[in-house]
Design a protein around this motif. Structure first.
Motif, short mmCIF file in Angstrom:
data_model
loop_
_atom_site.label_atom_id
_atom_site.label_comp_id
_atom_site.label_asym_id
_atom_site.label_seq_id
_atom_site.Cartn_x
_atom_site.Cartn_y
_atom_site.Cartn_z
N LEU A 38 0.83 -1.22 0.00
CA LEU A 38 0.00 0.00 0.00
C LEU A 38 0.86 1.26 0.00
N GLU A 41 2.59 1.68 -3.42
CA GLU A 41 1.64 2.13 -4.45
C GLU A 41 1.40 3.65 -4.30
N ALA A 42 1.22 4.07 -3.05
CA ALA A 42 1.03 5.52 -2.82
C ALA A 42 2.28 6.28 -3.26
N SER A 43 3.45 5.72 -2.97
CA SER A 43 4.71 6.38 -3.36
C SER A 43 4.82 6.51 -4.87
#
Lengths: 276, 185
Positions: A38, A41-43
């Protein structure tokens, strides 16, 4: 000992920056895979967003011209000021004089005065400007010429805008910035030379006060010329904006803003010099 | 980084080509870092230009052994941004101007979509704590390593890693609030 999640995340970010996939990292840390997935993915969303931010190429080129002028002044200008022998300068001036006579004999120079970029006589116009620059007798004279040429480039910007040539417009804007940068360089070089001669002078003379007042007058004169040149250049460009093709108006507007900024920056540098 | 060390040494001695190499390498990163902080193209351009002019003024006093060059340069950028907000008497803004540049002239729809994503990202970054925001913009906008970020902000690497972790956790939560792209664990 178990590694902290902050350390693992940082290592995975470095690996992602280097081109590895998120899956490569998750395989290496199966115990933390769910949380890590998670966060990575945000990064990646952040990385993609950041990658889309780029400076405008014209601005980057203009800034480089500006910095290059400062760089030259700081390193090469100072170095060469004490090294070039007088005879070489005199020889250069003599040769330039001959060239000027040759150019003057041919009506090309006169005919090229109003030439625009991409026109046959435009290179002759630039060559004549180079000759005039070489023949300038003082730093103030050079600064004035740069100012005149900056104004010419601004006028040409208006003309090429009418022709819808966006690429030429940006090149000319860069040249305006370059000439204005040279105005500062010429003034700063003068200060360097004055500081050097002051350091070598045995004692202050009675005329020192008068000389300083002359320098102040010169800077004031340059400041006045800059303000007039700013007004005329921007007037020509605003006039061109009114007549420019619709598609070119946004870029012309931005370019006018940047030219105005270049002038303001130059004026503030010259004014700060006169206040010292 | 022996290669960069050599380039920096040459630039300090007045090699214009070396300075040009540093300019090429760092200009985009500096601009991106500042733009993420200000959200305004004109302000970002002005500040980026000031950063390089200041770097040029001070490069003679730079010593490699004290701090990596990237950290030194971004310390100047960071100080310029802080000065800028102090002079303007305002806090960091959220709105973004149109600044998404693409080499292959994408369709207006794609540009609008990218701009929207960027606005969302910038808005979310601006909601982080000041320390998290500094770390995230230096790490992602400027692409500095953790060690370089730590040097630029005068913090230790452990603290910077923790700020980075907390910043990404916070950003993820904010992104989830913006859209349904994210699924809860």
């Amino acid at each position: 000992m178990d590694r902290k999640i902050e350390d693992i995340l940082d290592e995975c970010l470095d690996r992602t920056f280097a081109g590895e996939t998120i899956e490569d990292c998750l395989d290496a840390y199966p115990g933390e895979a769910s949380e890590l997935a998670l966060l990575l993915e945000a990064s990646c969303v952040v990385m993609r967003g950041c990658a889309a931010i780029q400076p405008a190429p014209a601005f980057k080129a203009r800034t480089w011209h500006y910095l290059e002028a400062i760089f030259r002044d700081r390193f090469e200008g100072v170095r060469s000021a004490g090294v070039v022998p007088i005879w070489r300068r005199a020889w250069t001036m003599a040769m330039a004089g001959v060239l000027l006579v040759l150019f003057s004999c041919v009506a090309v120079v006169a005919a090229s005065t109003n030439a625009l970029p991409d026109e046959f006589l435009y290179p002759a116009k630039l060559a004549a400007e180079q000759v005039r620059m070489t023949l300038a007798l003082s730093d103030l004279g050079e600064a004035k010429l740069h100012l005149e040429f900056a104004e010419r480039r601004a006028y040409e910007m208006g003309e090429v805008a009418q022709q819808g040539k966006a690429d030429r417009l940006l090149v000319l804007a860069g040249q305006v910035a370059e000439h204005l940068g040279e105005v500062c360089v010429a003034e700063e070089m003068k200060e360097v030379a004055e500081e050097a001669s002051a350091a070598l002078a045995p004692a202050p003379s009675l005329s020192a006060g008068t000389e300083r007042s002359d320098e102040g007058t010169e800077v004031e004169e340059l400041g006045t010329l800059l303000s007039q040149s700013r007004e005329e250049s921007l007037e020509a460009l605003e006039d061109a904006l009114a007549r420019a093709p619709e598609a070119l108006k946004p870029i012309l507007r931005r370019t006018i803003e940047s030219v105005a900024k270049d002038y303001d920056r130059t004026i503030s540098i010259i004014e700060s010099g006169s206040n010292q | 980084m022996p290669v960069e060390k050599d380039i920096v040494s040459r630039a300090i001695k007045g090699d214009a080509e070396a300075f040009a190499e540093l300019y090429e390498k760092y200009f985009g990163k500096i601009y991106r870092f500042i733009y993420l902080r200000t959200g305004n193209q004109t302000e970002a351009e002005d500040i980026a230009q000031e950063v390089f002019a200041k770097a040029l003024e001070a490069i003679g006093s730079y010593r490699w052994r004290d701090i990596p060059f990237a950290s030194w340069l971004f310390r100047i950028a960071h100080n310029q941004v802080v000065d800028h907000f102090r002079k303007q008497g305002k806090v960091e803004r959220v709105e973004l101007e149109d600044n998404v540049v693409a080499a292959d002239e994408p369709s207006p729809a794609l540009v609008a979509e990218r701009r929207f994503e960027l606005e969302e990202l910038r808005a979310n970054i601006s909601k982080l704590s000041p320390a998290q925001r500094e770390v995230i913009t230096l790490r992602f906008g400027a692409e500095l390593s953790i060690a370089e970020v730590a040097e630029a902000l005068r913090k230790n690497t452990g603290t910077v890693k923790a700020l980075q972790y907390n910043g990404i956790v916070a950003l993820r939560k904010l992104m989830m609030g913006d859209s349904q792209r994210w699924t809860e664990r």
